[in-house]
Design an enzyme around this catalytic site. Structure first.
Site, PDB file in Angstrom:
ATOM      1  N   ASP A 177     -23.059  81.285 -70.519  1.00 52.43           N
ATOM      2  CA  ASP A 177     -24.519  81.431 -71.781  1.00 52.43           C
ATOM      3  C   ASP A 177     -25.875  81.455 -70.557  1.00 52.43           C
ATOM      4  OD1 ASP A 177     -26.010  80.020 -73.559  1.00 52.43           O
ATOM      5  OD2 ASP A 177     -26.089  78.465 -71.755  1.00 52.43           O
ATOM      6  N   ASP A 178     -25.759  81.880 -68.841  1.00 55.30           N
ATOM      7  CA  ASP A 178     -26.981  81.458 -68.694  1.00 55.30           C
ATOM      8  C   ASP A 178     -27.266  82.190 -68.835  1.00 55.30           C
ATOM      9  OD1 ASP A 178     -27.691  78.475 -67.221  1.00 55.30           O
ATOM     10  OD2 ASP A 178     -25.071  78.769 -67.319  1.00 55.30           O
ATOM     11  N   TYR A 186     -28.924  66.522 -73.756  1.00 49.24           N
ATOM     12  CA  TYR A 186     -29.300  68.093 -73.766  1.00 49.24           C
ATOM     13  C   TYR A 186     -29.628  67.560 -72.088  1.00 49.24           C
ATOM     14  CZ  TYR A 186     -28.883  72.485 -73.763  1.00 49.24           C
ATOM     15  OH  TYR A 186     -29.101  74.004 -73.433  1.00 49.24           O
ATOM     16  N   ASN A 198     -35.232  74.074 -65.967  1.00 50.73           N
ATOM     17  CA  ASN A 198     -34.826  72.666 -66.008  1.00 50.73           C
ATOM     18  C   ASN A 198     -34.306  71.521 -64.839  1.00 50.73           C
ATOM     19  OD1 ASN A 198     -35.162  73.272 -69.411  1.00 50.73           O
ATOM     20  ND2 ASN A 198     -33.447  74.438 -69.534  1.00 50.73           N
ATOM     21  N   ASN A 209     -35.228  77.624 -75.247  1.00 48.54           N
ATOM     22  CA  ASN A 209     -33.988  77.236 -74.026  1.00 48.54           C
ATOM     23  C   ASN A 209     -32.898  77.727 -75.038  1.00 48.54           C
ATOM     24  OD1 ASN A 209     -31.537  75.343 -74.338  1.00 48.54           O
ATOM     25  ND2 ASN A 209     -33.503  74.292 -72.699  1.00 48.54           N
ATOM     26  N   GLU A 211     -20.622  78.380 -67.501  1.00 52.33           N
ATOM     27  CA  GLU A 211     -21.969  77.251 -68.060  1.00 52.33           C
ATOM     28  C   GLU A 211     -22.329  76.830 -66.958  1.00 52.33           C
ATOM     29  OE1 GLU A 211     -23.995  76.519 -71.055  1.00 52.33           O
ATOM     30  OE2 GLU A 211     -25.983  76.026 -69.465  1.00 52.33           O
ATOM     31  N   ASP A 212     -23.795  77.301 -66.183  1.00 53.08           N
ATOM     32  CA  ASP A 212     -24.278  76.326 -65.007  1.00 53.08           C
ATOM     33  C   ASP A 212     -23.086  77.130 -63.580  1.00 53.08           C
ATOM     34  OD1 ASP A 212     -25.997  76.176 -66.484  1.00 53.08           O
ATOM     35  OD2 ASP A 212     -26.117  73.678 -66.182  1.00 53.08           O
ATOM     36  N   LYS A 244     -23.645  69.975 -73.783  1.00 53.66           N
ATOM     37  CA  LYS A 244     -23.285  71.427 -74.630  1.00 53.66           C
ATOM     38  C   LYS A 244     -22.736  71.366 -75.378  1.00 53.66           C
ATOM     39  CE  LYS A 244     -26.258  73.837 -71.989  1.00 53.66           C
ATOM     40  NZ  LYS A 244     -27.370  75.386 -71.879  1.00 53.66           N
ATOM     41  N   ARG A 279     -24.594  74.744 -59.461  1.00 55.49           N
ATOM     42  CA  ARG A 279     -25.544  74.295 -60.002  1.00 55.49           C
ATOM     43  C   ARG A 279     -25.631  74.164 -61.546  1.00 55.49           C
ATOM     44  NH1 ARG A 279     -28.082  75.839 -64.344  1.00 55.49           N
ATOM     45  NH2 ARG A 279     -28.592  78.303 -64.907  1.00 55.49           N
ATOM     46  N   ALA A 331     -29.902  83.504 -64.312  1.00 56.68           N
ATOM     47  CA  ALA A 331     -30.730  83.641 -65.696  1.00 56.68           C
ATOM     48  C   ALA A 331     -31.896  84.895 -65.398  1.00 56.68           C
ATOM     49  CB  ALA A 331     -31.412  82.506 -65.580  1.00 56.68           C
TER      50      ALA A 331
HETATM   51  N1  NAI Z   1     -34.561  77.485 -70.279  1.00 58.14           N
HETATM   52  C1  NAI Z   1     -33.249  78.021 -70.796  1.00 58.14           C
HETATM   53  O1  NAI Z   1     -32.578  77.991 -71.708  1.00 58.14           O
HETATM   54  C2  NAI Z   1     -32.870  78.009 -69.217  1.00 58.14           C
HETATM   55  C3  NAI Z   1     -32.685  77.602 -67.772  1.00 58.14           C
HETATM   56  N2  NAI Z   1     -32.726  78.214 -66.732  1.00 58.14           N
HETATM   57  C4  NAI Z   1     -32.977  77.097 -65.398  1.00 58.14           C
HETATM   58  O2  NAI Z   1     -33.180  78.585 -64.843  1.00 58.14           O
HETATM   59  C5  NAI Z   1     -33.280  77.712 -62.935  1.00 58.14           C
HETATM   60  C6  NAI Z   1     -32.665  79.096 -62.332  1.00 58.14           C
HETATM   61  O3  NAI Z   1     -31.320  79.029 -62.716  1.00 58.14           O
HETATM   62  P1  NAI Z   1     -30.499  80.649 -62.226  1.00 58.14           P
HETATM   63  O4  NAI Z   1     -30.905  81.768 -62.220  1.00 58.14           O
HETATM   64  O5  NAI Z   1     -29.064  80.025 -62.849  1.00 58.14           O
HETATM   65  O6  NAI Z   1     -30.163  79.875 -60.795  1.00 58.14           O
HETATM   66  P2  NAI Z   1     -30.124  80.659 -59.624  1.00 58.14           P
HETATM   67  O7  NAI Z   1     -30.384  79.046 -57.975  1.00 58.14           O
HETATM   68  O8  NAI Z   1     -29.076  81.382 -59.200  1.00 58.14           O
HETATM   69  O9  NAI Z   1     -31.379  81.195 -59.201  1.00 58.14           O
HETATM   70  C7  NAI Z   1     -32.455  81.244 -59.068  1.00 58.14           C
HETATM   71  C8  NAI Z   1     -33.872  81.630 -58.176  1.00 58.14           C
HETATM   72  O10 NAI Z   1     -35.089  81.535 -58.305  1.00 58.14           O
HETATM   73  C9  NAI Z   1     -35.673  82.228 -57.020  1.00 58.14           C
HETATM   74  N3  NAI Z   1     -36.687  80.727 -55.716  1.00 58.14           N
HETATM   75  C10 NAI Z   1     -36.310  79.656 -55.461  1.00 58.14           C
HETATM   76  N4  NAI Z   1     -37.637  79.959 -54.731  1.00 58.14           N
HETATM   77  C11 NAI Z   1     -38.262  80.485 -55.123  1.00 58.14           C
HETATM   78  C12 NAI Z   1     -39.566  80.711 -55.367  1.00 58.14           C
HETATM   79  N5  NAI Z   1     -39.976  79.457 -54.297  1.00 58.14           N
HETATM   80  N6  NAI Z   1     -40.132  81.732 -55.963  1.00 58.14           N
HETATM   81  C13 NAI Z   1     -39.885  82.404 -56.404  1.00 58.14           C
HETATM   82  N7  NAI Z   1     -38.266  82.598 -56.965  1.00 58.14           N
HETATM   83  C14 NAI Z   1     -37.423  81.358 -56.062  1.00 58.14           C
HETATM   84  C15 NAI Z   1     -33.791  82.282 -56.294  1.00 58.14           C
HETATM   85  O11 NAI Z   1     -34.180  82.691 -54.740  1.00 58.14           O
HETATM   86  C16 NAI Z   1     -32.747  82.796 -57.546  1.00 58.14           C
HETATM   87  O12 NAI Z   1     -33.606  83.846 -57.116  1.00 58.14           O
HETATM   88  C17 NAI Z   1     -32.751  76.579 -63.584  1.00 58.14           C
HETATM   89  O13 NAI Z   1     -34.029  75.737 -63.132  1.00 58.14           O
HETATM   90  C18 NAI Z   1     -32.583  76.504 -65.282  1.00 58.14           C
HETATM   91  O14 NAI Z   1     -32.106  75.534 -65.213  1.00 58.14           O
HETATM   92  C19 NAI Z   1     -31.309  78.035 -67.111  1.00 58.14           C
HETATM   93  C20 NAI Z   1     -30.183  78.895 -68.172  1.00 58.14           C
HETATM   94  C21 NAI Z   1     -30.813  78.920 -69.452  1.00 58.14           C
HETATM   95  C1  PYR Z   2     -30.346  75.626 -70.657  1.00 53.60           C
HETATM   96  C2  PYR Z   2     -29.318  75.946 -69.086  1.00 53.60           C
HETATM   97  O1  PYR Z   2     -28.384  76.091 -69.660  1.00 53.60           O
HETATM   98  C3  PYR Z   2     -29.389  75.362 -67.938  1.00 53.60           C
HETATM   99  O2  PYR Z   2     -30.848  75.323 -68.391  1.00 53.60           O
HETATM  100  O3  PYR Z   2     -29.026  76.120 -67.134  1.00 53.60           O
HETATM  101 MG    MG Z   3     -27.075  76.726 -67.866  1.00 56.32          MG
END
Ligand code: NAI
Ligand code: PYR
Ligand code: MG
Length: 624
Positions: free
Chosen positions: A309-310, A144, A465, A510, A286-287, A215, A197, A349
Site C-alpha cells: 500500500d505504501d 485511521y 502522517n 491519502n 503495510e508500513d 486499514k 515504520r 512512499a
Molecule cells: N499520505 C499517504 O497516503 C501516505 C503517507 N505516507 C507517509 O510518508 C512518510 C514516509 O514514509 P516512508 O517513505 O515509508 O518512510 P521512510 O522512512 O522509508 O522514508 C523517509 C524518507 O524521508 C527522508 N528524510 C528524512 N529526513 C528528511 C529531511 N529532513 N529532508 C528530506 N527528506 C528527509 C529519509 O531520508 C527517507 O528517504 C510517513 O510519514 C508516512 O506516514 C506513507 C504512505 C502513504
Molecule cells: C497512509 C499510510 O499508509 C501511511 O502513512 O503509512
Molecule cells: Mg502506510
C-alpha cells in the site's frame, strides 16, 4: 474440596438445600474449590471462544503451554504477562488517558473516542460499522490517521481483547498449523505489518497491529468487505525501538529485529501458511520499512495476490493528485511531463511515487526508452542528506535512477546534498511533495522560496502522517505562498478561511482513496495477481473522478463522505483492467467467461451488489 470450605457449606443448611435443587450451583462451587486447590478447571471451548468468555479469559497472561493446549498460539501478542504486569499495564494506561485528556493532542478526546468505538467494535460489529459508515468524516480520523498513530504508540496499554493474529519469530515452524487457529474458513483480505515504520512514527514493534486494524476498518466501511472475512496480522520479528526493548510492559518480542535471510524466512513462512489455508486471500503489506518494502514486493508480487500500500497505493493517489494539480492550473493533463517536481523523502512512499510519476510522464511522451529517460529530468529528490546526485556514496539502489547528474546540477547552481530550500530556490518547482515523515520540513523559508515558482498555481503536497508529521499545515502554506495554491495533506486538516468569503481548500491526499478499491476489485475479478495495469487503472479512475469545476477550485481529491462511491468506481476500473489483461478468474458464481460478458455498467452493478452493508441478519438457532 478444602475442608474449611466444606465445613462452611455444611454449616449452611439453606445453601445445601439450594445446591440440591440447583445442580449447576454445585458444579460452580466445585470448580471454585478446585481452583482454590490449584486443580485444573474443565472448559468446553477453545481458541477465540475462550478469549471472548470473560469467565475463563486470562488475556496476555495465558502461558505458552496453555496457548498451545487451547489453540491460542498466534491469537495473542507473544509476550506473556504476569497478573501483576497486567494490572500495572491497565493502570498505566488509565493514568495516561487522564494526562492526555488534560494537555494532549489537538483533539484531547480522540483517544477516548477510539476506546469507546473500539469497545463497540468488540461488542457488536454490525452496529460499529453502521456508526462508522454513517459518520465516516467524523470517525475516520479516529480509527485511521491521525488517532490510529496515537493508538499504536499506546497499544501495549490499550490492548484488551485480541483482534487479528500475531506471527512471531518464536512461531517458526508452527505457522502452517497455527493459521488454523483463526476461526473463519473464509478470509478475503489480510493487512499485514511488521511494525517497523508505522505512519511517520518509526518502529513501534508489535504495537503496529493497530494500523492493520485501522486499514481493515476502511476496507469494511469503504469497500464493503465482509468484516467476518478480514484479518489484521502482525509479524513480530522483534523491534529496534530501544524504549520498547526496555519497557517491561511491552507486549511484543523483546529482542532486536531479525534481519537478512532469517527475516525473509519468517515472512515466507507466513505467506505460505495463509495462502495454503485461504488460496484466494489478498494480502496488503503495510508500513514495512523501505529496506524490506521493495524487496518483499518484488519477491511476492508475481506469485501471490498481494500489493504494498505504501509503495503502490500511495503512488496512485499521488498521481491522481498531481494530474489534478495540472488541471487546476487550467492546463490539460497531457502537460504533466512539463511539471518540475521536488520530492522530499526517498523512502518506500517517495520512491513509489517517483517511479509511478516517471512512468506516467513517459507514457504521455510516447512510451519509449527516450521518453522514460527524459522524464527523469523533471524530478529533484531530497532526502535526509539533501539533494541526491550521482556523486552520493552508498546510494540506495531504489533511489539511484533519480540521482541527478552532477554536471547538470552544477549548471543549475546546485550541488550534491543541497538543502531543500536551496533546491526550491533554484528549481522554482511547480510541485513540492513531502513524504519525509518530518513535521514542519516545509518551513517558512522553504515556502517563501516557493513563491518564485514558475507555475501559475504551485501545488504543495504535505503527505506525511500523522498530523504532527505533516511537512506544513494548510494555514502555513496559504498564508506564506498565497491564496492561489493547491494544497493536500496526508492527514485531515480543516479548510482555511482566506477572508472575503474565500476558502483555501485542504485536500486529503491519502492512499485510503485507492487501497480499498484495489482490494475489492482484485477480489471480485479473481485476478491471479495485482498488475501494474490494474494499479494504473485505479489511479486514473481517481484522477477522473473530480469534475473540471472542482479542480479549478483546487479540489483535487473527493470528500471522504463519498469514499464508498469512489471505492466502488475504483474497484470497477480494476476489474475491467484485469479482464483486459486476461488475469481475471472470476469470483464465486461469476466465472471468468461471465465476467468478460459484462458491460461497463454491469460491472458497476456487480461491484455494488457484492458490497457488504451493516444490516442485522436474521438469526436461526442450530444445535451442535
Ligand atoms: N499520505 C499517504 O497516503 C501516505 C503517507 N505516507 C507517509 O510518508 C512518510 C514516509 O514514509 P516512508 O517513505 O515509508 O518512510 P521512510 O522512512 O522509508 O522514508 C523517509 C524518507 O524521508 C527522508 N528524510 C528524512 N529526513 C528528511 C529531511 N529532513 N529532508 C528530506 N527528506 C528527509 C529519509 O531520508 C527517507 O528517504 C510517513 O510519514 C508516512 O506516514 C506513507 C504512505 C502513504
Ligand atoms: C497512509 C499510510 O499508509 C501511511 O502513512 O503509512
Ligand atoms: Mg502506510
Amino acid at each position: 474440596m478444602s475442608s474449611k470450605l466444606y465445613g462452611q457449606m455444611r454449616a449452611s443448611s439453606s445453601l445445601l438445600k439450594r445446591l440440591k435443587q440447583n445442580p449447576w450451583l454445585f458444579q460452580w462451587s466445585r470448580s471454585f474449590t478446585t481452583m482454590e486447590g490449584h486443580r485444573p478447571t474443565m472448559v468446553h471451548k477453545r481458541s477465540l471462544d475462550i478469549l471472548h468468555d470473560p469467565w475463563f479469559n486470562k488475556g496476555t497472561a495465558f502461558t505458552m503451554t496453555e496457548r498451545d493446549r487451547l489453540d491460542l498460539r498466534g491469537l495473542l501478542p507473544p509476550n506473556v504477562m504476569s497478573t501483576e504486569q497486567q494490572i500495572e499495564r491497565f493502570m498505566a494506561d488509565l493514568k495516561r488517558l487522564e494526562v492526555q485528556a488534560r494537555d494532549g493532542p489537538s483533539d484531547p478526546y480522540a483517544l477516548a473516542k477510539w476506546r469507546i468505538l473500539n469497545r463497540l467494535h468488540d461488542r457488536n460489529e454490525t452496529m460499529y460499522y453502521n456508526v462508522l459508515i454513517a459518520n465516516i468524516e467524523e470517525y475516520a480520523p479516529i480509527v485511521y490517521t491521525p488517532t490510529v498513530g496515537l493508538v499504536c504508540q499506546n497499544y501495549s496499554g490499550l490492548f484488551r481483547r485480541p483482534r487479528g493474529m500475531y506471527f512471531s519469530a518464536e512461531d517458526r515452524g508452527e505457522m502452517m498449523s497455527m493459521v488454523y487457529n483463526w476461526p473463519a474458513d473464509q478470509v478475503d483480505m489480510i493487512v499485514v505489518t511488521d511494525g517497523s515504520r508505522i505512519l511517520g512514527l518509526g518502529d513501534l514493534g508489535v504495537q503496529g497491529i493497530g494500523i492493520a486494524i485501522g486499514k481493515l476498518d476502511l476496507y469494511v466501511a469503504a469497500a464493503g468487505i465482509n468484516p467476518q472475512r478480514v484479518l489484521p496480522v502482525m509479524i513480530d520479528v522483534g523491534t529496534n525501538n530501544e524504549k520498547l526493548l526496555k519497557d517491561p510492559l511491552y507486549l511484543g518480542l523483546q529482542r532486536h529485529r531479525l534481519d537478512g535471510d532469517e527475516y525473509i524466512a519468517v515472512v515466507d513462512e507466513f505467506m505460505e501458511a495463509v495462502f495454503t489455508r485461504w488460496p484466494h486471500v489478498i494480502v496488503q503489506f503495510e508500513d514495512f520499512q523501505s529496506k524490506w518494502a521493495f524487496k518483499l514486493l518484488q519477491r511476492y508480487r508475481t506469485t501471490y495476490r498481494m500489493f504494498n500500500d505504501d509503495v503502490q497505493g500511495t503512488a496512485g493517489v499521488a498521481i491522481a493528485g498531481l494530474l489534478g494539480a495540472v488541471r487546476a492550473q487550467g492546463r490539460p493533463m497531457i502537460d504533466f511531463p512539463k511539471q518540475k517536481i521536488v520530492v522530499a523523502g526517498a523512502g518506500s512512499a517517495g520512491i513509489g511515487v517517483l517511479n509511478a510519476a516517471r512512468k506516467t510522464m513517459a507514457r504521455m511522451l510516447g512510451n519509449n526508452e527516450s521518453a522514460f529517460e527524459s522524464a527523469l529530468r523533471q524530478f529533484w529528490v531530497v532526502d535526509a542528506n539533501g539533494l541526491i546526485t550521482d556523486e552520493r556514496e552508498n546510494i540506495d539502489p531504489d533511489a539511484l535512477p533519480f540521482a541527478r547528474k552532477i554536471k547538470e546540477i552544477h549548471r543549475q547552481g546546485l550541488r550534491e546534498g543541497a538543502s531543500l530550500v536551496e533546491v526550491v530556490k533554484q528549481v522554482k518547482p511547480d510541485v513540492l511533495l513531502g513524504l519525509s515523515a518530518v513535521g514542519g520540513l516545509f518551513s517558512k523559508e522553504v515556502l517563501e522560496a516557493l513563491k518564485d515558482s514558475t507555475s501559475t498555481r504551485p501545488a504543495i503536497f504535505a503527505m506525511s502522517n500523522p498530523t504532527k508529521n505533516a511537512e506544513c499545515s494548510p494555514e502555513e502554506a496559504f498564508s506564506v505562498v498565497g491564496d492561489n495554491i493547491v494544497f493536500a495533506s496526508g492527514s485531515p486538516f480543516k479548510d482555511v478561511d482566506l477572508g472575503n468569503g474565500h476558502v483555501g481548500h485542504c485536500n486529503q491526499g491519502n492512499n485510503m482513496y485507492l487501497f480499498p478499491g484495489i482490494g475489492l476489485g482484485t477480489l471480485l475479478s479473481g485476478s491471479r495477481i495485482i498488475s501494474d495495469g490494474m494499479l494504473q487503472a485505479a489511479a486514473e479512475c481517481l484522477a477522473a473522478y473530480m469534475s473540471e469545476e472542482e479542480v479549478l477550485k483546487g479540489v483535487i481529491y473527493p470528500s471522504i463522505s463519498s469514499i464508498r462511491d469512489i471505492t466502488k468506481e475504483v474497484a470497477a476500473a480494476v476489474i475491467k483492467e484485469s479482464i483486459e489483461e486476461d488475469l481475471a478468474e472470476g469470483y464465486r458464481e461469476m466465472d471468468a467467461r461471465e465476467l468478460r460478458k459484462l458491460s461497463q455498467e454491469e460491472i458497476g452493478e456487480y461491484v455494488k451488489n457484492n458490497m457488504w452493508s451493516p444490516d442485522y441478519p436474521t438469526l436461526v438457532y442450530k444445535q451442535d
